[in-house]
Design an enzyme around this catalytic site. Structure first.
Site, PDB file in Angstrom:
ATOM      1  N   PHE A 137      79.399  41.524   2.256  1.00 36.56           N
ATOM      2  CA  PHE A 137      80.602  42.331   2.066  1.00 36.56           C
ATOM      3  C   PHE A 137      81.100  42.082   0.652  1.00 36.56           C
ATOM      4  CE2 PHE A 137      85.075  43.325   1.956  1.00 36.56           C
ATOM      5  CZ  PHE A 137      85.084  44.595   2.522  1.00 36.56           C
ATOM      6  N   ASP A 222      79.611  36.097  -5.712  1.00 38.72           N
ATOM      7  CA  ASP A 222      80.857  36.779  -5.334  1.00 38.72           C
ATOM      8  C   ASP A 222      81.757  35.751  -4.650  1.00 38.72           C
ATOM      9  OD1 ASP A 222      82.916  38.180  -4.194  1.00 38.72           O
ATOM     10  OD2 ASP A 222      81.663  39.749  -3.318  1.00 38.72           O
ATOM     11  N   LYS A 251      91.357  38.450  -5.024  1.00 39.00           N
ATOM     12  CA  LYS A 251      92.228  38.003  -3.938  1.00 39.00           C
ATOM     13  C   LYS A 251      93.203  36.916  -4.360  1.00 39.00           C
ATOM     14  CE  LYS A 251      89.261  39.538  -0.158  1.00 39.00           C
ATOM     15  NZ  LYS A 251      90.009  40.766   0.121  1.00 39.00           N
TER      16      LYS A 251
END
Length: 396
Positions: A137, A222, A251
């Site tokens: 993801f 990531d 984030k």
């Protein structure tokens, strides 16, 4: 009445109005413990005083200049993030920083950079490939869903962007077979969060790094969900002593205040981007840099990482007890990050989250009978135990 909100989410039936630390309240004033923390965007909890103060100060000065002009926080932000990221970025030189907004933008930036780097090294522009992992993801842009293996994220959005090869996560031999002279990069999450906090084999990341070194391939990590303290280390890569060529962040870099992301990497790699080849109107804006600097200052103390490590050991110890007692079929994770599997005969992950909501705990299902827990790193030990007591209660 017509519903004016697009249905791209299926939220739990609660409407939040305020929050502080690990606690939030709904429209009726009922308190809940937040064990999702905005999918790790709220690592420092709701309305952290240092982050709120940094945002308030900057709101009274300058919020946007665009990159058509410099502003006084852009280079201090880049310098501070570069220093923080040294343990995660390969090479002896200070890492270079390219600020963006969202995590997906950071991943897209890394993909573009890797392709340009590879083409400059002789890989034809129509042949460059990037190897990725099943269960990944990395965001929801057209390019990223092109190599997703989640039908819900992918189906109906073609035609898809070519140039990606998908191999099983954690399988070094499959990765080795997929890398050839067209491969410009390997793009992986250190831990697959959306898949249910799936941990790789212990020797996986060192072997991936060795493979990339042997083949002259870039390694892109990531760390949008796993980075900035979540795993008990500043970067999840530190768990295996591995450094990537490019690291995507997002984030938690925005402290739960606003979207802030960046790609941090080797100067000779990010250096392939020149004026006009990539950009963002809001990337590296003054407000983002003010909050990002405050986040980096918190992490520089090491305190959030230590809390995640210590409380994480307690969290996983209690979850193992639930597995041993037959209330969970499995648990996994590291630091303040866990994936929990319930017996499908008991119900779905959605049902478990609805039951937790009824007892004042917020969590979110991911796939099937799996949920993930990602409490703010500032959560108090007694509040973590309270949440785990309530989890035990609903499972029984």
């Amino acid at each position: 009445m017509t519903d004016t909100l697009a249905h791209n989410y299926h939220p739990l039936p609660v409407t939040l109005t305020s929050g502080e630390g690990a606690w939030v309240r709904d429209t009726d004033g009922r308190p809940y413990l937040d064990l999702l923390a905005g999918y790790s965007a709220l690592n420092f909890g709701h309305r952290h005083p240092a982050l709120s103060a940094a945002a308030h100060r900057q709101l009274d000065r300058l919020t946007l200049s665009s990159r058509a002009f410099d502003h006084d926080l852009l280079r201090p932000f880049a310098d501070a993030l570069s220093e923080l990221a040294r343990p995660a970025v390969a090479g002896d030189d200070a890492p270079m920083v390219l600020p963006m907004n969202t995590g997906a933008e950071a991943v897209e930036t890394a993909i573009k950079t890797a392709r340009k780097w590879g083409h400059r090294r002789g890989v034809p522009e129509d042949r460059g490939t990037i190897v990725v992992a099943a269960g990944n993801f990395h965001g929801r842009t057209t390019t990223i869903v092109s190599f997703s293996t989640d039908p819900e994220a992918r189906d109906g959005f073609g035609p898809f962007t070519p140039g990606f090869r998908v191999v099983p996560f954690g399988d070094v031999e499959a990765l080795r077979a997929a890398v050839d002279d067209t491969t410009v990069a390997v793009l992986l999450e250190p831990i697959q969060g959306e898949q249910g906090v799936v941990m790789p084999p212990e020797d996986y990341w060192p072997q991936v790094r060795a493979l990339c070194d042997a083949t002259g391939t870039l390694l892109i990590a990531d760390e949008v969900q796993s980075g900035l303290g979540r795993t008990g280390t500043t970067f999840a890569l530190e768990l295996w002593g591995v450094r990537a060529d490019l690291v995507s962040l997002g984030k938690a870099l925005g402290g739960g205040v606003l979207p802030v992301s960046a790609v941090v990497g080797r100067p000779d790699v990010l250096g392939v981007l020149t004026a006009g080849t990539h950009g963002s109107t809001f990337g590296g804006n003054p407000l983002a840099c003010a909050v990002g600097l405050a986040v980096i200052e918190l992490l520089a103390t090491g305190e959030p990482q230590r809390r995640a490590q210590v409380l994480g050991e307690h969290l996983h110890g209690r979850l193992r007890t639930l597995v041993q007692g037959g209330l969970l079929t499995a648990s996994r994770g590291v630091g303040l990050w866990a994936g929990l599997d319930v017996d499908p005969a008991w119900g779905t992950g959605r049902r478990l989250c609805e039951r937790l909501l009824d007892v004042g705990v917020l969590a979110k299902d991911t796939h099937g009978s799996t949920i993930r827990l990602a409490p703010p790193l500032v959560i108090e030990a007694e509040d973590l135990d309270l949440a785990l007591d309530r989890l035990t209660q609903v499972l029984r």
